[in-house]
Scaffold this motif. Sequence first.
Motif, PDB file in Angstrom:
ATOM      1  N   GLY A   1     -10.908   0.208   5.379  1.00  0.00           N
ATOM      2  CA  GLY A   1     -10.047   0.648   4.286  1.00  0.00           C
ATOM      3  C   GLY A   1      -9.983   2.152   4.104  1.00  0.00           C
ATOM      4  O   GLY A   1      -9.284   2.637   3.212  1.00  0.00           O
ATOM      5  N   ARG A   2     -10.704   2.899   4.948  1.00  0.00           N
ATOM      6  CA  ARG A   2     -10.681   4.359   4.814  1.00  0.00           C
ATOM      7  C   ARG A   2      -9.349   4.902   5.313  1.00  0.00           C
ATOM      8  O   ARG A   2      -8.837   4.484   6.355  1.00  0.00           O
ATOM      9  CB  ARG A   2     -11.836   4.979   5.600  1.00  0.00           C
ATOM     10  CG  ARG A   2     -11.894   6.495   5.503  1.00  0.00           C
ATOM     11  CD  ARG A   2     -13.215   7.030   6.032  1.00  0.00           C
ATOM     12  NE  ARG A   2     -13.419   6.696   7.433  1.00  0.00           N
ATOM     13  CZ  ARG A   2     -12.956   7.436   8.454  1.00  0.00           C
ATOM     14  NH1 ARG A   2     -12.243   8.519   8.211  1.00  0.00           N
ATOM     15  NH2 ARG A   2     -13.223   7.075   9.685  1.00  0.00           N
ATOM     16  N   VAL A   3      -8.783   5.868   4.577  1.00  0.00           N
ATOM     17  CA  VAL A   3      -7.485   6.440   4.933  1.00  0.00           C
ATOM     18  C   VAL A   3      -7.644   7.395   6.112  1.00  0.00           C
ATOM     19  O   VAL A   3      -8.428   8.349   6.053  1.00  0.00           O
ATOM     20  CB  VAL A   3      -6.859   7.178   3.730  1.00  0.00           C
ATOM     21  CG1 VAL A   3      -5.561   7.867   4.139  1.00  0.00           C
ATOM     22  CG2 VAL A   3      -6.598   6.202   2.595  1.00  0.00           C
TER      23      VAL A   3
ATOM     24  N   ASP B   1       0.832  -1.207   0.000  1.00  0.00           N
ATOM     25  CA  ASP B   1       0.000   0.000   0.000  1.00  0.00           C
ATOM     26  C   ASP B   1       0.868   1.258   0.000  1.00  0.00           C
ATOM     27  O   ASP B   1       0.677   2.168   0.804  1.00  0.00           O
ATOM     28  CB  ASP B   1      -0.928   0.001   1.213  1.00  0.00           C
ATOM     29  CG  ASP B   1      -2.101   0.981   1.035  1.00  0.00           C
ATOM     30  OD1 ASP B   1      -2.325   1.437  -0.104  1.00  0.00           O
ATOM     31  OD2 ASP B   1      -2.771   1.283   2.045  1.00  0.00           O
TER      32      ASP B   1
ATOM     33  N   ARG C   1      -4.849   3.030   7.379  1.00  0.00           N
ATOM     34  CA  ARG C   1      -6.271   2.802   7.117  1.00  0.00           C
ATOM     35  C   ARG C   1      -6.959   2.140   8.311  1.00  0.00           C
ATOM     36  O   ARG C   1      -6.317   1.431   9.097  1.00  0.00           O
ATOM     37  CB  ARG C   1      -6.436   1.905   5.879  1.00  0.00           C
ATOM     38  CG  ARG C   1      -5.778   2.464   4.610  1.00  0.00           C
ATOM     39  CD  ARG C   1      -5.956   1.500   3.448  1.00  0.00           C
ATOM     40  NE  ARG C   1      -5.223   1.924   2.258  1.00  0.00           N
ATOM     41  CZ  ARG C   1      -5.720   2.712   1.312  1.00  0.00           C
ATOM     42  NH1 ARG C   1      -6.976   3.130   1.416  1.00  0.00           N
ATOM     43  NH2 ARG C   1      -4.998   3.059   0.267  1.00  0.00           N
TER      44      ARG C   1
END
Length: 344
Positions: free
Chosen positions: A149-151, A59, A145
């Motif tokens: 999965g949200r940053v 990532d 994250r």
Amino acid sequence: MNATPELLRMPDSEESRGHKPAAELRFDATVPRDLVHRAAIAEVFVTDSARVGEDPTNDEHTFEVAAQLPRAHVVGERGGSYDFLLLVEVLRQSGVLVAHRYLDVPLDRAFIFSALNLTISGLEALRIGSRPAHAVLSTTVRPKRNAAGRVLGFDFTGTFWLDGEAAIVGSGSLTFVTNRAFQMLRAGNRKKLDGRSPRHPQLLRSAPSLVGRRDASNIVLTEPSVSESGTASAMLVVDTDHPHLFDHQLDHVPGNLQLEAARQLSVAAVAKLHGLPAESLVVTAARAEFSDFAELDLVTKAVAEVGDASFDGALGAVTVPVSITVSQEGHTVASLAIEVTQWS
């Protein structure tokens, strides 16, 4: 106390002397101001960006961000070279743009810089030429994250090029929070401090010549007190009408103002202790860790300890490290290390 920033010197190689961006970047118009969190169009310097690499296995994402640097600006007082505070702002805008444009961070998020580490890798690259410089930041970010999965933020490293010449290398950490979460953080900070201190008094600015400045409106300190032992101190002068430091309304003392305070205090201390003209001293490295918010209405104090001078072979100059603590009510809100050198 000796304070030595974590220097990230660039090698003197052919690549560092003639960088060509991996992407075709434009410099003819700035990006929308909301993408870099600025109110004034004149305070937007970033012009374009591109994703140039990605490693899904860890990532990790690599971007290039373009910017045009103005030859004259309210904080650019040194005349012959681009001001450190202006360069910091371009780096900040680059990080904000990447978050919104490529990592799906909503525009209404609050951004918090928790750490910043910058080193000048080439002083000559900072000289102002016959036209505004084309700047390119090549940066790699590693998002943090949540389970969905949200940053929530990212760590970054990067190199800042001016007209193809390596100028700065750096790293740092950025966190994004919702407005509701931000207000909860701010309320918690106020609860710790309210009732413990009188409101901020009116303070007199230092003479510009003592801190390496020319324009009194850019002074962010009272007159520094410098002891022969190498300790210096001053209070922060917070002008919420400053067009660059307070481009838009804030409810706290911003990090770039604290960086400027650390710069001015370091310059004043080194100039006094070494008998140098303050206007000849420039920042060649800066490390900052912002551990808490600094409130606008409380007295903010900066204390510096000057270290031992040494010769830096990469810069070809003598540098002096300074460690700075910024506090309110005896509570540390930021710890910084500034390296200054004499340059004409």
